[in-house]
Design a protein around this motif. Structure first.
Motif, PDB file in Angstrom:
ATOM      1  N   SER A  16       0.819  -1.221   0.000  1.00 17.17           N
ATOM      2  CA  SER A  16       0.000   0.000   0.000  1.00 17.17           C
ATOM      3  C   SER A  16       0.848   1.263   0.000  1.00 17.17           C
ATOM      4  O   SER A  16       0.309   2.363  -0.123  1.00 17.17           O
ATOM      5  CB  SER A  16      -0.922   0.003   1.234  1.00 17.17           C
ATOM      6  N   SER A  17       2.156   1.116   0.143  1.00 12.19           N
ATOM      7  CA  SER A  17       3.019   2.297   0.268  1.00 12.19           C
ATOM      8  C   SER A  17       3.974   2.418  -0.915  1.00 12.19           C
ATOM      9  O   SER A  17       4.345   1.426  -1.545  1.00 12.19           O
ATOM     10  CB  SER A  17       3.820   2.231   1.568  1.00 12.19           C
ATOM     11  N   ALA A  18       4.349   3.660  -1.201  1.00 17.02           N
ATOM     12  CA  ALA A  18       5.357   3.944  -2.224  1.00 17.02           C
ATOM     13  C   ALA A  18       6.726   3.812  -1.557  1.00 17.02           C
ATOM     14  O   ALA A  18       6.826   3.856  -0.335  1.00 17.02           O
ATOM     15  CB  ALA A  18       5.142   5.354  -2.768  1.00 17.02           C
ATOM     16  N   PRO A  19       7.814   3.657  -2.349  1.00 20.86           N
ATOM     17  CA  PRO A  19       7.845   3.652  -3.811  1.00 20.86           C
ATOM     18  C   PRO A  19       7.596   2.286  -4.446  1.00 20.86           C
ATOM     19  O   PRO A  19       7.440   2.189  -5.657  1.00 20.86           O
ATOM     20  CB  PRO A  19       9.266   4.124  -4.109  1.00 20.86           C
ATOM     21  N   GLU A  20       7.571   1.215  -3.630  1.00 25.50           N
ATOM     22  CA  GLU A  20       7.422  -0.114  -4.206  1.00 25.50           C
ATOM     23  C   GLU A  20       6.109  -0.265  -4.958  1.00 25.50           C
ATOM     24  O   GLU A  20       6.071  -0.827  -6.060  1.00 25.50           O
ATOM     25  CB  GLU A  20       7.527  -1.192  -3.130  1.00 25.50           C
ATOM     26  N   GLN A  21       5.017   0.234  -4.393  1.00 27.45           N
ATOM     27  CA  GLN A  21       3.741   0.150  -5.086  1.00 27.45           C
ATOM     28  C   GLN A  21       3.818   0.849  -6.436  1.00 27.45           C
ATOM     29  O   GLN A  21       3.344   0.323  -7.456  1.00 27.45           O
ATOM     30  CB  GLN A  21       2.628   0.783  -4.250  1.00 27.45           C
ATOM     31  N   THR A  22       4.410   2.028  -6.451  1.00 25.74           N
ATOM     32  CA  THR A  22       4.539   2.798  -7.694  1.00 25.74           C
ATOM     33  C   THR A  22       5.344   2.031  -8.726  1.00 25.74           C
ATOM     34  O   THR A  22       4.982   1.985  -9.911  1.00 25.74           O
ATOM     35  CB  THR A  22       5.200   4.154  -7.409  1.00 25.74           C
ATOM     36  N   ARG A  23       6.441   1.407  -8.284  1.00 27.78           N
ATOM     37  CA  ARG A  23       7.310   0.695  -9.232  1.00 27.78           C
ATOM     38  C   ARG A  23       6.629  -0.555  -9.779  1.00 27.78           C
ATOM     39  O   ARG A  23       6.697  -0.839 -10.979  1.00 27.78           O
ATOM     40  CB  ARG A  23       8.632   0.349  -8.556  1.00 27.78           C
ATOM     41  N   ARG A  24       5.975  -1.306  -8.898  1.00 26.38           N
ATOM     42  CA  ARG A  24       5.295  -2.509  -9.376  1.00 26.38           C
ATOM     43  C   ARG A  24       4.162  -2.163 -10.343  1.00 26.38           C
ATOM     44  O   ARG A  24       4.007  -2.788 -11.394  1.00 26.38           O
ATOM     45  CB  ARG A  24       4.760  -3.321  -8.190  1.00 26.38           C
ATOM     46  N   LYS A  25       3.366  -1.191  -9.974  1.00 26.68           N
ATOM     47  CA  LYS A  25       2.269  -0.788 -10.866  1.00 26.68           C
ATOM     48  C   LYS A  25       2.798  -0.173 -12.152  1.00 26.68           C
ATOM     49  O   LYS A  25       2.165  -0.287 -13.211  1.00 26.68           O
ATOM     50  CB  LYS A  25       1.333   0.179 -10.146  1.00 26.68           C
ATOM     51  N   GLY A  26       3.957   0.471 -12.073  1.00 29.47           N
ATOM     52  CA  GLY A  26       4.561   1.019 -13.281  1.00 29.47           C
ATOM     53  C   GLY A  26       4.938  -0.079 -14.256  1.00 29.47           C
ATOM     54  O   GLY A  26       4.730   0.054 -15.479  1.00 29.47           O
ATOM     55  N   LEU A  27       5.489  -1.176 -13.754  1.00 26.95           N
ATOM     56  CA  LEU A  27       5.829  -2.305 -14.611  1.00 26.95           C
ATOM     57  C   LEU A  27       4.576  -2.931 -15.214  1.00 26.95           C
ATOM     58  O   LEU A  27       4.549  -3.280 -16.408  1.00 26.95           O
ATOM     59  CB  LEU A  27       6.601  -3.354 -13.810  1.00 26.95           C
ATOM     60  N   ILE A  28       3.534  -3.057 -14.410  1.00 25.49           N
ATOM     61  CA  ILE A  28       2.275  -3.618 -14.916  1.00 25.49           C
ATOM     62  C   ILE A  28       1.666  -2.711 -15.974  1.00 25.49           C
ATOM     63  O   ILE A  28       1.130  -3.186 -16.992  1.00 25.49           O
ATOM     64  CB  ILE A  28       1.288  -3.833 -13.747  1.00 25.49           C
TER      65      ILE A  28
END
Length: 485
Positions: A86-98
């Protein structure tokens, strides 16, 4: 015998599955002077050549329009599950790849159909998908084999392309870009073993060597020892992740291993560890799963959900850990999956029986299911798409033929791998790090990478990942040749 690095202006691609082939194609399209593709096996194609369900894409001209398919991203995020925090930056990076995967899916389909000449006109809805978006051809050749053979043939018509089989990369060669505590390695080539000879090649490197689902006693035993004894659809081959971690690449989701719910058990070779995949499209076109003659799951749930349901049943213990589950297709599903069914029949993995020849419990299940489909009664397991199932539950069904086979869960795909960014660059930093640390000169694509699929990969997205990120990686590597002068 070792040699020094050969002078050259080549993009080096390691692995000849679809990710590697797509990278080679993109590098040549980006005006690379040469591409050398290295494959450790005797024949090219990797596991991609065995892919049988198809390739996802949305929205595409092959889908029924309107409305446009706008749920591919959300379906993929949902399938990734709790791996997306639920937290950035990991969420942002994973969703960016998707987002890269799904946004570029339409152009990936266009590339294969228009530039490579692959027939992708047949659409099916697989488990975990909101709508039908998995593309395959109408002919007898499975989609993986069709895509790989056509793309490889096109590459081999280009004089700048060279395929070397029986060549195993043993080391990534690197230099240090700068001195001091912040010094980082830059990949400048690879060491290659062919027979007794070890040589070196210079150039930017795209790594596309696949996953580790078949590495039973190696990486699989290390990260998922609980899966010991379960058969696999993958060749028993070591993963090559260590070559990347040796120069600082980070790994992610290595314990996330996909169990495909349906690998065929060959009646004549029941204890073989290597299984043929019973393609998910068999269920997508209407096939059902039975245990002791009864349905027990929504056959179009995600692979994780269906596999979990099967593995809650009692296994047949022996040399392998297997479950005796029957897959059954009615005449409509058999016809819709005709090319696959014919192959599986030829291999002795599917057989035909009249409905009247089934045991009483199975006959009752088929009858009740057929009546529910024909009368649009809500399915007790929540299935809402029934493919091309045509039996209606009447007396006339008894003389019609169904296709049946024995299936069991198999290790199939590894969602974990090296960390990459949206450009396909391999990272020496984790997904949750505040800043990216890129390993220059090195890209990766396909199953060797992690962070895209999370807990569960949607059926049809492995070939797509290979095309999308393979093309990105190849283009990026070719641009380095240009940038370096």
């Amino acid at each position: 015998m070792a040699s020094t690095i050969r002078e050259g202006r080549s993009v080096i691609v390691v692995g000849s599955g679809l990710a590697g082939l797509a990278a080679a194609s993109a590098a040549l399209r980006s005006n690379a002077k040469a591409v050398v593709l290295l494959e450790r096996a005797v024949k090219p194609g990797g596991n991609s050549i065995k892919a049988s369900s198809g390739i996802n894409g949305a929205p595409t001209r092959f889908q029924s329009q309107p409305p446009l398919d706008t749920t591919f991203f959300s379906d993929t995020v949902k399938s990734a599950g709790k791996r997306i925090p639920s937290s950035a930056p990991e969420q942002t990076r994973r969703k960016g790849l998707i987002k890269v995967l799904t946004d570029k899916s339409s152009s990936a389909i266009d590339f294969l159909a228009d530039d490579i000449g692959v027939d992708l006109s047949v659409i099916a809805q697989l488990g975990g998908h909101s709508v039908a978006r998995t593309h395959r051809g109408a002919g007898k050749t499975p989609p993986g084999a069709d895509i790989v053979t056509r793309l490889l043939k096109k590459l081999q018509n280009d004089k700048r392309f060279q395929l070397r089989t029986g060549c195993e990369v043993t080391k990534l060669i690197s230099t240090t870009e700068s001195s001091g505590p912040g010094a980082r390695p830059k990949v400048v080539g690879v060491k290659v073993r062919s027979g007794d000879e070890i040589t070196s090649l210079a150039g930017p490197v795209v790594f596309a060597t696949g996953g580790f689902a078949g590495d039973t006693d190696g990486l699989l035993a290390k990260f998922r020892p609980d899966l010991a004894g379960i058969p696999s659809t993958n060749e028993p081959r070591p993963g090559m992740h260590n070559l990347l971690t040796e120069i600082g690449a980070r790994l992610v989701d290595m314990d996330s291993v996909q169990i495909h719910p349906t690998g065929f058990v060959d009646p004549l070779s029941q204890d073989s560890h290597l299984k043929f995949l019973a393609a998910e499209m068999l269920r997508g076109e209407g096939g059902i799963l039975l245990y002791n003659g009864k349905r027990f799951v929504n056959e179009l749930g995600t692979r994780e959900q269906v596999s979990h349901a099967i593995m809650q049943l009692n296994p047949n213990l022996g040399p392998l850990k297997q479950w005796k589950v029957q897959i059954l297709l009615d005449p409509g599903a058999c016809t819709a999956a005709g090319s696959h069914v014919a192959f599986y029949e030829w291999k002795g993995l599917l057989s035909r029986k009249k409905v009247s020849e089934l045991d009483e419990t199975t006959r009752d299940t088929v009858k009740n299911y057929s009546l529910a489909v024909a009368k649009h009664i809500p399915d007790v397991f929540g299935r809402s798409a029934f493919g091309h199932w045509t039996l209606a539950g009447g007396q006339e069904d008894n003389e019609k033929e169904v296709c049946v086979g024995w299936v069991t869960p198999v290790t199939h795909f590894t969602m974990g791998g090296v960390v990459i960014n949206e450009k396909g660059q391999v990272l020496a930093s984790s997904l949750e790090a505040d800043d990216e640390v890129v390993i220059p000169g090195l890209w990766a694509a396909g199953e060797i990478t992690g962070g895209i699929h999370g807990d569960n990969r949607l059926g049809g997205s492995s070939l797509l990942e290979c095309v999308v990120f393979g093309r990105i990686a190849g283009e990026q590597a070719a641009s380095q040749l240009t940038d370096d002068g």
